[in-house]
Write a protein that holds these residues in place. Structure first.
Motif, PDB file in Angstrom:
ATOM      1  N   MET A 198       0.794  -1.097  -0.146  1.00 18.78           N
ATOM      2  CA  MET A 198       0.014   0.003   0.097  1.00 18.78           C
ATOM      3  C   MET A 198       0.956   1.304  -0.053  1.00 18.78           C
ATOM      4  N   ALA A 199       0.332   2.254  -0.703  1.00 17.25           N
ATOM      5  CA  ALA A 199       0.878   3.472  -0.708  1.00 17.25           C
ATOM      6  C   ALA A 199       0.570   4.499   0.180  1.00 17.25           C
ATOM      7  N   LYS A 200       1.583   5.420   0.622  1.00 16.57           N
ATOM      8  CA  LYS A 200       1.051   6.400   1.483  1.00 16.57           C
ATOM      9  C   LYS A 200       0.866   7.768   0.838  1.00 16.57           C
ATOM     10  N   PHE A 201      -0.084   8.527   1.338  1.00 16.64           N
ATOM     11  CA  PHE A 201      -0.386   9.820   0.679  1.00 16.64           C
ATOM     12  C   PHE A 201      -0.618  10.889   1.617  1.00 16.64           C
ATOM     13  N   MET A 202      -0.202  12.271   1.321  1.00 16.79           N
ATOM     14  CA  MET A 202      -0.530  13.177   2.281  1.00 16.79           C
ATOM     15  C   MET A 202      -1.353  14.069   1.476  1.00 16.79           C
ATOM     16  N   ASP A 203      -2.505  14.319   2.109  1.00 11.47           N
ATOM     17  CA  ASP A 203      -3.461  15.429   1.115  1.00 11.47           C
ATOM     18  C   ASP A 203      -3.499  16.451   1.838  1.00 11.47           C
ATOM     19  N   VAL A 204      -3.986  17.482   1.111  1.00 13.30           N
ATOM     20  CA  VAL A 204      -4.265  18.948   1.742  1.00 13.30           C
ATOM     21  C   VAL A 204      -5.455  19.467   1.378  1.00 13.30           C
ATOM     22  N   HIS A 205      -6.255  20.030   2.473  1.00 12.03           N
ATOM     23  CA  HIS A 205      -7.452  20.876   2.190  1.00 12.03           C
ATOM     24  C   HIS A 205      -7.135  22.473   2.577  1.00 12.03           C
ATOM     25  N   HIS A 206      -7.733  23.300   1.504  1.00 10.58           N
ATOM     26  CA  HIS A 206      -7.658  24.540   1.924  1.00 10.58           C
ATOM     27  C   HIS A 206      -9.088  24.987   2.296  1.00 10.58           C
ATOM     28  N   GLY A 207      -8.920  26.200   3.032  1.00  8.51           N
ATOM     29  CA  GLY A 207     -10.320  26.887   3.047  1.00  8.51           C
ATOM     30  C   GLY A 207     -10.983  26.628   4.186  1.00  8.51           C
ATOM     31  N   MET A 208     -10.357  25.997   5.249  1.00  7.70           N
ATOM     32  CA  MET A 208     -10.994  25.365   6.550  1.00  7.70           C
ATOM     33  C   MET A 208     -10.488  26.563   7.613  1.00  7.70           C
ATOM     34  N   THR A 215      -5.783  25.623   6.526  1.00  5.46           N
ATOM     35  CA  THR A 215      -5.007  24.405   5.621  1.00  5.46           C
ATOM     36  C   THR A 215      -5.171  23.055   6.593  1.00  5.46           C
ATOM     37  N   VAL A 216      -5.774  22.127   6.295  1.00  3.01           N
ATOM     38  CA  VAL A 216      -5.530  20.480   6.882  1.00  3.01           C
ATOM     39  C   VAL A 216      -5.096  19.824   6.190  1.00  3.01           C
ATOM     40  N   TYR A 217      -4.003  19.007   6.853  1.00  2.00           N
ATOM     41  CA  TYR A 217      -3.398  17.848   6.099  1.00  2.00           C
ATOM     42  C   TYR A 217      -4.013  16.429   6.789  1.00  2.00           C
ATOM     43  N   CYS A 218      -3.981  15.455   5.789  1.00  3.38           N
ATOM     44  CA  CYS A 218      -4.266  14.341   6.201  1.00  3.38           C
ATOM     45  C   CYS A 218      -3.132  13.136   5.674  1.00  3.38           C
ATOM     46  N   LEU A 219      -2.772  12.177   6.581  1.00  5.21           N
ATOM     47  CA  LEU A 219      -1.819  11.211   6.010  1.00  5.21           C
ATOM     48  C   LEU A 219      -2.594   9.953   5.668  1.00  5.21           C
ATOM     49  N   SER A 220      -2.600   9.144   4.887  1.00  5.41           N
ATOM     50  CA  SER A 220      -3.420   7.944   4.747  1.00  5.41           C
ATOM     51  C   SER A 220      -2.215   6.837   3.914  1.00  5.41           C
ATOM     52  N   GLU A 221      -3.173   5.612   3.930  1.00  7.01           N
ATOM     53  CA  GLU A 221      -2.426   4.615   3.233  1.00  7.01           C
ATOM     54  C   GLU A 221      -3.790   4.217   2.335  1.00  7.01           C
ATOM     55  N   GLY A 222      -3.245   3.810   1.180  1.00 10.74           N
ATOM     56  CA  GLY A 222      -4.412   3.033   0.188  1.00 10.74           C
ATOM     57  C   GLY A 222      -4.013   2.768  -0.914  1.00 10.74           C
ATOM     58  N   PRO A 223      -4.708   2.106  -1.800  1.00 10.71           N
ATOM     59  CA  PRO A 223      -4.344   1.668  -3.037  1.00 10.71           C
ATOM     60  C   PRO A 223      -3.824   2.748  -4.220  1.00 10.71           C
ATOM     61  N   VAL A 274      -8.661   2.027   2.227  1.00  9.16           N
ATOM     62  CA  VAL A 274      -7.949   3.222   2.761  1.00  9.16           C
ATOM     63  C   VAL A 274      -7.924   3.352   4.112  1.00  9.16           C
ATOM     64  N   HIS A 275      -6.772   3.771   4.726  1.00  6.03           N
ATOM     65  CA  HIS A 275      -6.678   3.898   6.194  1.00  6.03           C
ATOM     66  C   HIS A 275      -6.152   5.232   6.338  1.00  6.03           C
ATOM     67  N   PHE A 276      -6.840   6.099   7.030  1.00  4.11           N
ATOM     68  CA  PHE A 276      -6.616   7.431   7.393  1.00  4.11           C
ATOM     69  C   PHE A 276      -5.608   7.318   8.803  1.00  4.11           C
ATOM     70  N   GLU A 277      -4.347   7.806   8.890  1.00  2.71           N
ATOM     71  CA  GLU A 277      -3.632   7.542   9.904  1.00  2.71           C
ATOM     72  C   GLU A 277      -3.701   8.767  10.865  1.00  2.71           C
ATOM     73  N   GLN A 278      -3.591  10.062  10.324  1.00  2.00           N
ATOM     74  CA  GLN A 278      -3.472  11.171  11.167  1.00  2.00           C
ATOM     75  C   GLN A 278      -3.914  12.456  10.382  1.00  2.00           C
ATOM     76  N   ALA A 279      -4.440  13.342  11.124  1.00  2.00           N
ATOM     77  CA  ALA A 279      -4.880  14.669  10.664  1.00  2.00           C
ATOM     78  C   ALA A 279      -4.361  15.763  11.412  1.00  2.00           C
ATOM     79  N   TRP A 280      -3.902  17.040  10.797  1.00  2.00           N
ATOM     80  CA  TRP A 280      -3.235  18.160  11.319  1.00  2.00           C
ATOM     81  C   TRP A 280      -4.245  19.326  10.793  1.00  2.00           C
TER      82      TRP A 280
END
Length: 82
Positions: free
Chosen positions: A1-11, A48-56, A35-41
């Motif tokens: 499984m790959a790791k991903f960092m996603d970014v949300h703006h406007g929060m 700005t919100v960041y989420c670390l996840s693992e998924g296909p 998918v598994h969401f590991e942590q959010a900041w």
């Protein structure tokens, strides 16, 4: 499984409780996409919100966020972790 960092703006002004609820919504919906969401900041001042996840795939991560009502503005693969 790959790791991903996603970014949300406007929060801008997001609270700890709101972040916790959004993260829990992702956890509740993640299984359908493998998918598994590991942590959010969050940085409430910048919105700005960041989420670390693992998924296909990044598309799977995107679908979970769309399903839970907070689509990501950016999703980045994280191929190296130390």
């Amino acid at each position: 499984m790959a790791k991903f960092m996603d970014v949300h703006h406007g929060m801008t002004g997001i609270t700890e409780e709101q972040l916790r609820m959004a993260h829990q919504a992702d956890l509740d919906a993640e299984g359908a996409e493998g998918v598994h969401f590991e942590q959010a900041w969050a940085d409430p001042a910048s919105g700005t919100v960041y989420c670390l996840s693992e998924g296909p795939s990044k598309e799977a991560v995107m679908r979970v966020h769309e399903r839970t009502g907070h689509p990501a503005d950016e999703i980045h693969p994280v191929p190296l972790v130390v």
